[in-house]
Write a protein that holds these residues in place. Structure first.
Motif, PDB file in Angstrom:
ATOM      1  N   LEU A  17       0.831  -1.207   0.000  1.00  0.00           N
ATOM      2  CA  LEU A  17       0.000   0.000   0.000  1.00  0.00           C
ATOM      3  C   LEU A  17       0.865   1.257   0.000  1.00  0.00           C
ATOM      4  N   GLN A  18       1.979   1.241   0.755  1.00  0.00           N
ATOM      5  CA  GLN A  18       2.877   2.394   0.777  1.00  0.00           C
ATOM      6  C   GLN A  18       3.480   2.627  -0.613  1.00  0.00           C
ATOM      7  N   VAL A  19       3.906   1.557  -1.279  1.00  0.00           N
ATOM      8  CA  VAL A  19       4.464   1.691  -2.627  1.00  0.00           C
ATOM      9  C   VAL A  19       3.408   2.257  -3.574  1.00  0.00           C
ATOM     10  N   LEU A  20       2.182   1.730  -3.499  1.00  0.00           N
ATOM     11  CA  LEU A  20       1.123   2.202  -4.382  1.00  0.00           C
ATOM     12  C   LEU A  20       0.768   3.668  -4.105  1.00  0.00           C
ATOM     13  N   ASP A  21       0.797   4.072  -2.845  1.00  0.00           N
ATOM     14  CA  ASP A  21       0.460   5.452  -2.487  1.00  0.00           C
ATOM     15  C   ASP A  21       1.607   6.424  -2.756  1.00  0.00           C
ATOM     16  N   ASP A  22       2.815   6.081  -2.278  1.00  0.00           N
ATOM     17  CA  ASP A  22       3.924   7.025  -2.247  1.00  0.00           C
ATOM     18  C   ASP A  22       4.954   6.809  -3.347  1.00  0.00           C
ATOM     19  N   GLY A  23       4.961   5.648  -3.962  1.00  0.00           N
ATOM     20  CA  GLY A  23       5.951   5.354  -4.987  1.00  0.00           C
ATOM     21  C   GLY A  23       7.307   4.986  -4.424  1.00  0.00           C
ATOM     22  N   HIS A  24       7.386   4.785  -3.107  1.00  0.00           N
ATOM     23  CA  HIS A  24       8.643   4.367  -2.484  1.00  0.00           C
ATOM     24  C   HIS A  24       8.351   3.697  -1.138  1.00  0.00           C
ATOM     25  N   ILE A  25       9.373   3.027  -0.618  1.00  0.00           N
ATOM     26  CA  ILE A  25       9.320   2.514   0.750  1.00  0.00           C
ATOM     27  C   ILE A  25      10.616   2.920   1.433  1.00  0.00           C
ATOM     28  N   THR A  26      10.592   2.890   2.732  1.00  0.00           N
ATOM     29  CA  THR A  26      11.791   3.178   3.510  1.00  0.00           C
ATOM     30  C   THR A  26      12.142   1.914   4.274  1.00  0.00           C
ATOM     31  N   ASP A  27      13.391   1.434   4.098  1.00  0.00           N
ATOM     32  CA  ASP A  27      13.787   0.196   4.776  1.00  0.00           C
ATOM     33  C   ASP A  27      14.101   0.463   6.249  1.00  0.00           C
ATOM     34  N   SER A  28      14.461  -0.570   6.983  1.00  0.00           N
ATOM     35  CA  SER A  28      14.671  -0.458   8.428  1.00  0.00           C
ATOM     36  C   SER A  28      15.872   0.431   8.779  1.00  0.00           C
ATOM     37  N   GLN A  29      16.785   0.671   7.839  1.00  0.00           N
ATOM     38  CA  GLN A  29      17.928   1.561   8.069  1.00  0.00           C
ATOM     39  C   GLN A  29      17.615   3.002   7.644  1.00  0.00           C
ATOM     40  N   GLY A  30      16.402   3.235   7.184  1.00  0.00           N
ATOM     41  CA  GLY A  30      16.015   4.584   6.793  1.00  0.00           C
ATOM     42  C   GLY A  30      16.322   4.928   5.347  1.00  0.00           C
ATOM     43  N   HIS A  31      16.752   3.949   4.551  1.00  0.00           N
ATOM     44  CA  HIS A  31      17.037   4.191   3.141  1.00  0.00           C
ATOM     45  C   HIS A  31      15.738   4.169   2.333  1.00  0.00           C
ATOM     46  N   LYS A  32      15.588   5.141   1.485  1.00  0.00           N
ATOM     47  CA  LYS A  32      14.404   5.229   0.624  1.00  0.00           C
ATOM     48  C   LYS A  32      14.630   4.388  -0.628  1.00  0.00           C
TER      49      LYS A  32
END
Length: 163
Positions: free
Chosen positions: A11-26
């Protein structure tokens, strides 16, 4: 079913076009095409979740293959080209598929994959009835009596006419 975290990431990918991993990398997905499928004919599959459905840009229903398209695909994928045998096999698979739907039998499947497996099995063992039992009937119904009914109804009559 997918793990809830996977669903939330989707859902985050569909909404924002990105995800943030556990280290904070987009991780950017802006130039990514996400394709989702379901097969509503199968008991284990169902409709998409409404929150996912709402985020889809395009829904493209898949049309069933015509008999000619099935024949061409089978020939291309298996190298088998006997038109009479292929037309018979295609007809049987379509009739069994329709029968399963009409009778609301949900313990098996009968479609293109079973057809292709039937052709391949037939090419290997040279016995169309046995190949049908192995590749089609065994998947169409779990009940041996139902399998026998399918054999007598859809496969045996063809051979009665040929003999």
């Amino acid at each position: 079913k997918a793990h809830p975290d996977v669903f939330n990431i989707l859902l985050q990918v569909l909404d924002d076009g990105h995800i943030t991993d556990s280290q904070g990398h987009k991780i950017d997905f802006k130039n990514t095409i996400i394709i989702m499928t379901t097969n509503l004919d199968y008991v284990g599959c169902g409709n998409f979740n409404q929150s996912v459905l709402s985020r889809m840009s395009l829904i493209q229903p898949k049309q069933e293959l015509t008999e000619e398209e099935m024949k061409q695909r089978i020939t291309a994928r298996t190298g088998y080209a006997d038109e009479n045998v292929l037309r018979f096999m295609i007809s049987v698979v379509k009739k069994i598929h329709a029968y399963l739907k009409e009778e609301d039998l949900q313990d098996g499947v009968c479609g293109y994959r079973e057809l292709e497996n039937w052709v391949l099995t037939f090419r290997a063992i040279k016995d169309i009835r046995r190949a049908a039992q192995i590749a089609v009937l065994s998947k169409a119904a779990m009940d041996p009596e139902e399998q026998e009914h399918l054999m007598k109804t859809y496969i045996e009559p063809y051979y009665s006419k040929q003999e």
